[in-house]
Write a protein that holds these residues in place. Structure first.
Motif, PDB file in Angstrom:
ATOM      1  N   TYR A  22     -27.368  65.567  55.501  1.00 23.76           N
ATOM      2  CA  TYR A  22     -26.450  64.709  54.773  1.00 23.76           C
ATOM      3  C   TYR A  22     -26.787  64.780  53.294  1.00 23.76           C
ATOM      4  N   GLU A  23     -25.788  65.065  52.476  1.00 23.88           N
ATOM      5  CA  GLU A  23     -26.001  65.135  51.037  1.00 23.88           C
ATOM      6  C   GLU A  23     -25.492  63.851  50.392  1.00 23.88           C
ATOM      7  N   GLN A  24     -26.289  63.377  49.447  1.00 21.21           N
ATOM      8  CA  GLN A  24     -25.873  62.200  48.702  1.00 21.21           C
ATOM      9  C   GLN A  24     -24.762  62.601  47.742  1.00 21.21           C
ATOM     10  N   PRO A  25     -23.679  61.806  47.686  1.00 21.88           N
ATOM     11  CA  PRO A  25     -22.603  62.164  46.755  1.00 21.88           C
ATOM     12  C   PRO A  25     -23.051  62.009  45.306  1.00 21.88           C
ATOM     13  N   VAL A  26     -22.693  62.963  44.507  1.00 23.94           N
ATOM     14  CA  VAL A  26     -23.027  62.938  43.091  1.00 23.94           C
ATOM     15  C   VAL A  26     -21.988  62.070  42.379  1.00 23.94           C
TER      16      VAL A  26
END
Length: 121
Positions: A22-26
């Motif tokens: 899961y990538e943190q939204p920029v």
């Protein structure tokens, strides 16, 4: 054989699922659109529009007046062209003539349009 195949497939599925992180939204930065000078209505300086995430249609309100003016100019030009075409149609409506040994009755756009110019040697 089926047990080995099910084991290999389950290991493969676990590997694929674990590799998806899961990538943190920029946080989104404002998008800047620069309209090239050749596309700009006013020559000399490029137009720049900053589109922010909380007001994505701000450029619409900034350019509303200019766009409506351009739309009005375009509509008047098209209306003038239609009026001119109507004038030629009504002028040539009852004209009968012979062109290239053929009887031509009424208005023919290919023959009567004044913008149509053909050079024949």
């Amino acid at each position: 054989m089926k047990v080995k195949l099910m084991f290999v497939l389950s290991v493969l599925a676990i590997f694929l699922l674990s590799s998806c992180a899961y990538e943190q939204p920029v946080p989104a930065a404002p998008k800047v659109y620069v309209v090239d000078e050749s596309m700009a209505a006013e020559k000399g300086q490029p137009k720049t529009f900053v589109v922010e995430e909380n007001a994505p249609l701000a450029w619409n309100t900034e350019t509303k007046e200019k766009r409506s003016e351009l739309n009005k100019i375009r509509a008047l030009r098209e209306d003038k062209d239609e009026q001119e075409e109507f004038y030629y149609e009504s002028t040539y409506k009852n004209v009968r003539r012979i062109v290239d040994d053929e009887l031509v009755v009424g208005y023919k756009k290919e023959l009567d349009n004044p913008d149509f110019k053909e050079v024949v040697d």
